[in-house]
Design a protein around this motif. Structure first.
Motif, PDB file in Angstrom:
ATOM      1  N   PRO A 112      32.032  31.021 -17.649  1.00 39.77           N
ATOM      2  CA  PRO A 112      31.918  31.632 -18.975  1.00 39.77           C
ATOM      3  C   PRO A 112      32.347  30.689 -20.097  1.00 39.77           C
ATOM      4  O   PRO A 112      31.875  30.813 -21.230  1.00 39.77           O
ATOM      5  CB  PRO A 112      32.850  32.847 -18.881  1.00 39.77           C
ATOM      6  N   CYS A 158      22.382  37.592 -25.260  1.00 32.84           N
ATOM      7  CA  CYS A 158      23.498  37.022 -26.013  1.00 32.84           C
ATOM      8  C   CYS A 158      23.349  37.302 -27.507  1.00 32.84           C
ATOM      9  O   CYS A 158      22.260  37.183 -28.067  1.00 32.84           O
ATOM     10  CB  CYS A 158      23.548  35.511 -25.756  1.00 32.84           C
ATOM     11  N   CYS A 183      29.152  30.854 -22.252  1.00 30.86           N
ATOM     12  CA  CYS A 183      29.323  31.849 -23.313  1.00 30.86           C
ATOM     13  C   CYS A 183      29.677  31.120 -24.610  1.00 30.86           C
ATOM     14  O   CYS A 183      30.658  30.372 -24.651  1.00 30.86           O
ATOM     15  CB  CYS A 183      30.438  32.832 -22.958  1.00 30.86           C
ATOM     16  N   PHE A 221      34.361  34.211 -11.338  1.00 35.50           N
ATOM     17  CA  PHE A 221      33.220  34.638 -12.147  1.00 35.50           C
ATOM     18  C   PHE A 221      31.904  34.460 -11.386  1.00 35.50           C
ATOM     19  O   PHE A 221      30.846  34.282 -11.989  1.00 35.50           O
ATOM     20  CB  PHE A 221      33.184  33.853 -13.457  1.00 35.50           C
ATOM     21  N   VAL A 270      25.934  35.725 -20.490  1.00 37.43           N
ATOM     22  CA  VAL A 270      26.497  35.177 -19.263  1.00 37.43           C
ATOM     23  C   VAL A 270      27.276  36.242 -18.502  1.00 37.43           C
ATOM     24  O   VAL A 270      27.339  36.232 -17.262  1.00 37.43           O
ATOM     25  CB  VAL A 270      27.376  33.947 -19.552  1.00 37.43           C
ATOM     26  N   TRP A 271      27.844  37.205 -19.205  1.00 42.26           N
ATOM     27  CA  TRP A 271      28.590  38.264 -18.519  1.00 42.26           C
ATOM     28  C   TRP A 271      27.672  39.219 -17.777  1.00 42.26           C
ATOM     29  O   TRP A 271      28.062  39.821 -16.791  1.00 42.26           O
ATOM     30  CB  TRP A 271      29.515  38.982 -19.503  1.00 42.26           C
ATOM     31  N   GLN A 283      33.101  31.675 -25.318  1.00 44.33           N
ATOM     32  CA  GLN A 283      34.005  31.319 -24.217  1.00 44.33           C
ATOM     33  C   GLN A 283      34.897  32.493 -23.812  1.00 44.33           C
ATOM     34  O   GLN A 283      36.075  32.331 -23.509  1.00 44.33           O
ATOM     35  CB  GLN A 283      34.844  30.093 -24.570  1.00 44.33           C
TER      36      GLN A 283
END
Length: 204
Positions: free
Chosen positions: A145, A166, A149, A140, A175-176, A152
């Motif tokens: 993540p 988010c 995230c 990642f 986060v992605w 998660q």
């Protein structure tokens, strides 16, 4: 770095209800960096407790509350701890646990422990790691993540992220989005072709 937050002083007083002859222990590591257990905060706590009618016998700030070697090492720093009937620890849960193992007096926390983060360029960065015991952040782009995230998610963003933000906390970058940018910059977008199953085993 362990990320913590300070309990409201009223809550601390409620914890210490019926307790007196208090010794305050800070932490010159994580807690100090977050201004939760360094010398300014410990001396301020000392003053507030005294103003609230509590007798504080002394204080000490070890280099790290989670790595105090022995009770004798605390005595060496401040012998007044031998007079304490109660200890208030201004550190994370790990520090409180270590002091509790060493002391024969009741030990109370002044902070709430939240996550594992870091300290970079003068800024505290929260929730960098979920401490899952199975590190795979290479896939990642070095960004976890599980830790960053709220859901998660391991196989890309949820349908609720908008404009790279988010869904759970619109003030934070998804986060992605950060993972994609990092893998793109390093020429490793191929890592996104890997799929993670429910048991967190990677498949092609």
């Amino acid at each position: 770095m362990i990320i913590s937050s300070a309990k409201p002083f009223e809550e601390i007083l409620e914890l210490l209800k019926g307790e007196d002859d208090i010794f305050v222990i800070g932490c010159n590591a994580c807690a100090a960096k977050q201004h939760l257990g360094g010398e300014p905060e410990v001396t301020e706590m000392y003053q507030h407790l005294e103003e609230a009618g509590k007798h504080v016998v002394g204080w000490v700030i070890p280099s790290a509350a989670c790595s105090v070697a022995s009770f004798d090492s605390l005595i060496e720093k401040n012998p007044a701890i031998k007079e304490a009937k109660t200890i208030l620890v201004m550190a994370c849960g790990s520090g409180v646990s270590i002091i509790s193992r060493l002391a024969d007096t009741p030990v109370y926390p002044s902070n709430n422990t939240q996550s594992l983060g870091g300290h970079s360029q003068g800024e505290v960065v929260p929730e960098l790691c979920a401490m899952c015991g199975d590190c795979n952040i290479y896939y990642f782009g070095g960004i976890c993540p599980k830790g960053q995230c709220p859901k998660q998610l391991l196989n890309g963003p949820c349908g609720g992220s908008i404009d790279g933000k988010c869904e759970v906390d619109p003030e934070k970058d998804c986060v992605w989005e950060l993972i994609y940018r990092k893998l793109e910059r390093t020429g490793r977008l191929d890592l996104l072709e890997k799929v993670w199953d429910a048991e967190e085993e990677v498949t092609e």
